[in-house]
Design a protein around this motif. Structure first.
Motif, PDB file in Angstrom:
ATOM      1  N   SER A 125      18.666  52.242 -63.968  1.00  0.00           N
ATOM      2  CA  SER A 125      20.002  51.940 -63.442  1.00  0.00           C
ATOM      3  C   SER A 125      20.073  52.195 -61.945  1.00  0.00           C
ATOM      4  CB  SER A 125      21.053  52.773 -64.176  1.00  0.00           C
ATOM      5  OG  SER A 125      20.781  54.166 -64.049  1.00  0.00           O
ATOM      6  N   LYS A 126      19.397  53.249 -61.466  1.00  0.00           N
ATOM      7  CA  LYS A 126      19.394  53.544 -60.027  1.00  0.00           C
ATOM      8  C   LYS A 126      18.758  52.406 -59.251  1.00  0.00           C
ATOM      9  CE  LYS A 126      16.937  55.298 -56.318  1.00  0.00           C
ATOM     10  NZ  LYS A 126      15.689  54.797 -55.718  1.00  0.00           N
ATOM     11  N   ASP A 127      17.592  51.935 -59.708  1.00  0.00           N
ATOM     12  CA  ASP A 127      16.887  50.884 -58.985  1.00  0.00           C
ATOM     13  C   ASP A 127      17.572  49.531 -59.137  1.00  0.00           C
ATOM     14  OD1 ASP A 127      14.383  52.182 -57.854  1.00  0.00           O
ATOM     15  OD2 ASP A 127      14.271  52.822 -59.933  1.00  0.00           O
ATOM     16  N   LEU A 128      18.120  49.250 -60.301  1.00  0.00           N
ATOM     17  CA  LEU A 128      18.845  48.000 -60.500  1.00  0.00           C
ATOM     18  C   LEU A 128      20.096  47.947 -59.630  1.00  0.00           C
ATOM     19  CD1 LEU A 128      18.494  47.633 -64.368  1.00  0.00           C
ATOM     20  CD2 LEU A 128      17.511  46.104 -62.642  1.00  0.00           C
ATOM     21  N   GLU A 129      20.760  49.082 -59.467  1.00  0.00           N
ATOM     22  CA  GLU A 129      21.934  49.141 -58.589  1.00  0.00           C
ATOM     23  C   GLU A 129      21.532  48.866 -57.142  1.00  0.00           C
ATOM     24  OE1 GLU A 129      25.409  52.348 -57.277  1.00  0.00           O
ATOM     25  OE2 GLU A 129      23.614  53.026 -58.334  1.00  0.00           O
ATOM     26  N   GLU A 130      20.462  49.525 -56.697  1.00  0.00           N
ATOM     27  CA  GLU A 130      19.976  49.298 -55.333  1.00  0.00           C
ATOM     28  C   GLU A 130      19.608  47.836 -55.133  1.00  0.00           C
ATOM     29  OE1 GLU A 130      16.098  50.452 -52.576  1.00  0.00           O
ATOM     30  OE2 GLU A 130      16.487  51.607 -54.401  1.00  0.00           O
ATOM     31  N   HIS A 131      18.951  47.246 -56.128  1.00  0.00           N
ATOM     32  CA  HIS A 131      18.510  45.854 -56.017  1.00  0.00           C
ATOM     33  C   HIS A 131      19.702  44.900 -55.973  1.00  0.00           C
ATOM     34  CE1 HIS A 131      15.388  42.784 -56.292  1.00  0.00           C
ATOM     35  NE2 HIS A 131      16.219  42.113 -57.071  1.00  0.00           N
ATOM     36  N   GLU A 132      20.700  45.165 -56.782  1.00  0.00           N
ATOM     37  CA  GLU A 132      21.871  44.287 -56.813  1.00  0.00           C
ATOM     38  C   GLU A 132      22.553  44.213 -55.452  1.00  0.00           C
ATOM     39  OE1 GLU A 132      26.198  43.852 -59.117  1.00  0.00           O
ATOM     40  OE2 GLU A 132      24.787  45.434 -59.685  1.00  0.00           O
ATOM     41  N   TYR A 133      22.675  45.354 -54.777  1.00  0.00           N
ATOM     42  CA  TYR A 133      23.279  45.355 -53.441  1.00  0.00           C
ATOM     43  C   TYR A 133      22.488  44.454 -52.499  1.00  0.00           C
ATOM     44  CZ  TYR A 133      26.063  49.468 -54.801  1.00  0.00           C
ATOM     45  OH  TYR A 133      26.936  50.331 -55.417  1.00  0.00           O
ATOM     46  N   ALA A 134      21.156  44.555 -52.553  1.00  0.00           N
ATOM     47  CA  ALA A 134      20.321  43.795 -51.632  1.00  0.00           C
ATOM     48  C   ALA A 134      20.408  42.296 -51.908  1.00  0.00           C
ATOM     49  CB  ALA A 134      18.869  44.267 -51.738  1.00  0.00           C
ATOM     50  N   VAL A 135      20.364  41.906 -53.176  1.00  0.00           N
ATOM     51  CA  VAL A 135      20.446  40.482 -53.521  1.00  0.00           C
ATOM     52  C   VAL A 135      21.794  39.912 -53.125  1.00  0.00           C
ATOM     53  CG1 VAL A 135      20.469  38.843 -55.444  1.00  0.00           C
ATOM     54  CG2 VAL A 135      18.760  40.654 -55.377  1.00  0.00           C
ATOM     55  N   ARG A 136      22.845  40.651 -53.381  1.00  0.00           N
ATOM     56  CA  ARG A 136      24.183  40.168 -53.052  1.00  0.00           C
ATOM     57  C   ARG A 136      24.325  39.940 -51.548  1.00  0.00           C
ATOM     58  NH1 ARG A 136      28.208  44.424 -54.441  1.00  0.00           N
ATOM     59  NH2 ARG A 136      27.307  44.134 -56.513  1.00  0.00           N
ATOM     60  N   SER A 137      23.785  40.843 -50.744  1.00  0.00           N
ATOM     61  CA  SER A 137      23.926  40.699 -49.294  1.00  0.00           C
ATOM     62  C   SER A 137      23.204  39.454 -48.792  1.00  0.00           C
ATOM     63  CB  SER A 137      23.399  41.950 -48.575  1.00  0.00           C
ATOM     64  OG  SER A 137      21.984  42.024 -48.609  1.00  0.00           O
ATOM     65  N   VAL A 138      22.036  39.138 -49.363  1.00  0.00           N
ATOM     66  CA  VAL A 138      21.290  37.943 -48.957  1.00  0.00           C
ATOM     67  C   VAL A 138      22.012  36.677 -49.410  1.00  0.00           C
ATOM     68  CG1 VAL A 138      19.156  36.651 -49.357  1.00  0.00           C
ATOM     69  CG2 VAL A 138      19.056  39.092 -48.830  1.00  0.00           C
ATOM     70  N   ALA A 139      22.440  36.637 -50.653  1.00  0.00           N
ATOM     71  CA  ALA A 139      23.121  35.446 -51.164  1.00  0.00           C
ATOM     72  C   ALA A 139      24.403  35.170 -50.390  1.00  0.00           C
ATOM     73  CB  ALA A 139      23.419  35.624 -52.656  1.00  0.00           C
ATOM     74  N   ASP A 140      25.156  36.213 -50.057  1.00  0.00           N
ATOM     75  CA  ASP A 140      26.407  36.028 -49.312  1.00  0.00           C
ATOM     76  C   ASP A 140      26.140  35.500 -47.904  1.00  0.00           C
ATOM     77  OD1 ASP A 140      27.810  36.932 -51.490  1.00  0.00           O
ATOM     78  OD2 ASP A 140      28.193  38.940 -50.675  1.00  0.00           O
ATOM     79  N   ALA A 141      25.048  35.950 -47.286  1.00  0.00           N
ATOM     80  CA  ALA A 141      24.740  35.507 -45.914  1.00  0.00           C
ATOM     81  C   ALA A 141      24.256  34.065 -45.887  1.00  0.00           C
ATOM     82  CB  ALA A 141      23.694  36.435 -45.301  1.00  0.00           C
ATOM     83  N   LEU A 142      23.506  33.637 -46.906  1.00  0.00           N
ATOM     84  CA  LEU A 142      22.969  32.277 -46.927  1.00  0.00           C
ATOM     85  C   LEU A 142      23.995  31.249 -47.392  1.00  0.00           C
ATOM     86  CD1 LEU A 142      19.360  32.766 -48.378  1.00  0.00           C
ATOM     87  CD2 LEU A 142      20.023  32.356 -46.001  1.00  0.00           C
TER      88      LEU A 142
END
Length: 442
Positions: free
Chosen positions: A282-299
């Motif tokens: 859950s810790k790593d999935l949470e960290e990953h979700e933040y990173a993916v969301r930031s990239v998708a929102d920027a593109l």
């Protein structure tokens, strides 16, 4: 193609005049090349200054270059825009003969950009005097000069004069491991009280070598051990990144997001179990979700038909495993690969969420200048196509002393992070550069 060749160098432009072109247009010619069977792209690099050697190679394909036909360095918040404007001026005035016509042919600029706007390292674009490229079975060479200079004759000669840096001494950088663990603990406290969701904290190591660092030694060792990464060198920054910030090619935009890491043990069965635990963490999935969301929102403002997978996959590297997601979209405007990189930087994978709060906490807790670590690094051609990775698993060779380097590694910190575990993870991320420096000749 010997070390004695000299190429014209243009003085970097004042960053206050982004619309100023080089004193003379560049003359570029790209022709097909036929090296001997089995030739490695990196083996064609001659001995030259660490700051005049360029590389972007993965699985034996990509681009290598040397010399400096033109360059520019910019600082401040507008550094991306300054580089973009300069490159557009260079491209508009260049005289180009391209007999190959592939992404990466014709004039190519390699770039390394500081993480922070106020970093003295700044952002640099370099147009090498010679670039050799490979894509599949196709090889080419590009030479770039000014109108008053004859292009050099380039033969695909393998150079075997690469030397190890000799004895290597490592020392703590800005913070000791214990001090950095304290910074992680403070970050966890801030996250748990609701100040922010995630922050990426980095640490550095100081390196001294007995002999000047030969970039080719590092590149070759990194390529041998980490073939699935992009092995890069630009203006003294060298490393092997597993993270593609953005690729733009013929209207398709892609980005590989990495966040969430676990160290490998070398035991295949145990590593498979660790990979499964990483995919459920859950810790790593949470960290990953933040990173993916930031990239998708920027593109999203630049792309249509965005494809964002619902779940990550586990990327297996030689020393660690990462949660990874490949984001893709169709470009709907003329935004260049460099401008796309600017829109993505800094992503949650290297900064945190929310970005302004995380960035301020980085400045407070790291006690160092990241330089170009965690900034975009890569290349771009005159069409705007190119590839920009994040400068991870990397080090910077001192411009004043080629026997000194700084190595960097960082970790994503969330509410469930344990300081001692983050120190161990950062140690694992320092291994590629440490091993490359201390490796012996095979």
């Amino acid at each position: 193609m010997g070390a004695g060749l000299r190429f014209p160098v243009m003085t970097s432009l004042p960053t206050s005049h982004p619309d100023t072109a080089p004193l003379a247009p560049l003359v570029t010619r790209t022709v097909a090349l036929s090296p001997a069977d089995g030739t490695a792209l990196l083996s064609l690099l001659p001995a030259t200054s660490p700051h005049d050697t360029t590389s972007w190679v993965r699985r034996g394909e990509g681009l290598v270059g040397w010399g400096r036909a033109a360059s520019v360095t910019a600082h401040g918040e507008s550094r991306f825009a300054l580089l973009e404007s300069w490159w557009q001026s260079v491209a508009a005035s260049a005289v180009v003969r391209d007999e190959v016509d592939l992404p990466g042919t014709g004039p190519v600029a390699f770039g390394a950009i500081s993480y922070a706007a106020d970093s003295p390292s700044g952002a640099t674009l370099v147009v090498p005097s010679v670039v050799i490229g490979r894509r599949g079975d196709q090889w080419w060479v590009t030479t770039t000069t000014t109108p008053d200079a004859l292009p050099p004759t380039v033969d695909p000669v393998v150079h075997d004069d690469v030397e190890a840096p000799g004895e290597v001494a490592f020392a703590d950088g800005s913070l000791s491991p214990a001090e950095w663990a304290g910074a992680v603990a403070e970050a966890v406290t801030r996250i748990q009280r609701g100040d922010l969701d995630k922050v990426v904290l980095a640490r550095d190591l100081d390196v001294r070598t007995a002999a000047p660092v030969d970039v080719r030694w590092l590149l070759s060792r990194l390529a041998e051990s980490y073939e699935s990464t992009w092995v890069f060198a630009v203006d003294g920054l060298v490393g092997a990144t597993p993270e593609m910030l953005v690729r733009r090619e013929k209207g398709l935009v892609t980005s590989r997001v990495l966040a969430g890491t676990i160290r490998r043990t070398g035991d295949d069965d145990h590593d498979l179990a660790l990979a499964a635990s990483l995919a459920r963490s859950s810790k790593d999935l949470e960290e990953h979700e933040y990173a993916v969301r930031s990239v998708a929102d920027a593109l999203a403002p630049h792309c249509s038909s965005m494809n964002v997978p619902e779940a990550p996959f586990v990327l297996h590297l030689s020393n660690v495993m990462h949660l990874a997601t490949d984001v893709a979209g169709v470009l709907t405007d003329a935004t260049s690969s460099l401008a796309l990189a600017a829109s993505l930087h800094p992503s949650a994978a290297v900064c945190g969420t929310p970005t302004p709060v995380a960035d301020a906490l980085i400045s407070e807790l790291e006690h160092m200048d990241r330089g170009r670590y965690a900034g975009p690094v890569g290349w771009m051609d005159t069409s705007g196509d190119g590839e920009w990775g994040i400068a991870l698993r990397s080090g910077a060779i001192s411009a004043e002393d080629p026997q000194r380097m700084s190595l960097y590694a960082g970790c994503g910190i969330v509410a469930g992070s344990v300081p001692e575990a983050e120190v161990a993870e950062s140690d694992a991320k320092l291994i590629p550069m440490r091993d490359a420096l201390t490796a012996t000749r095979p």
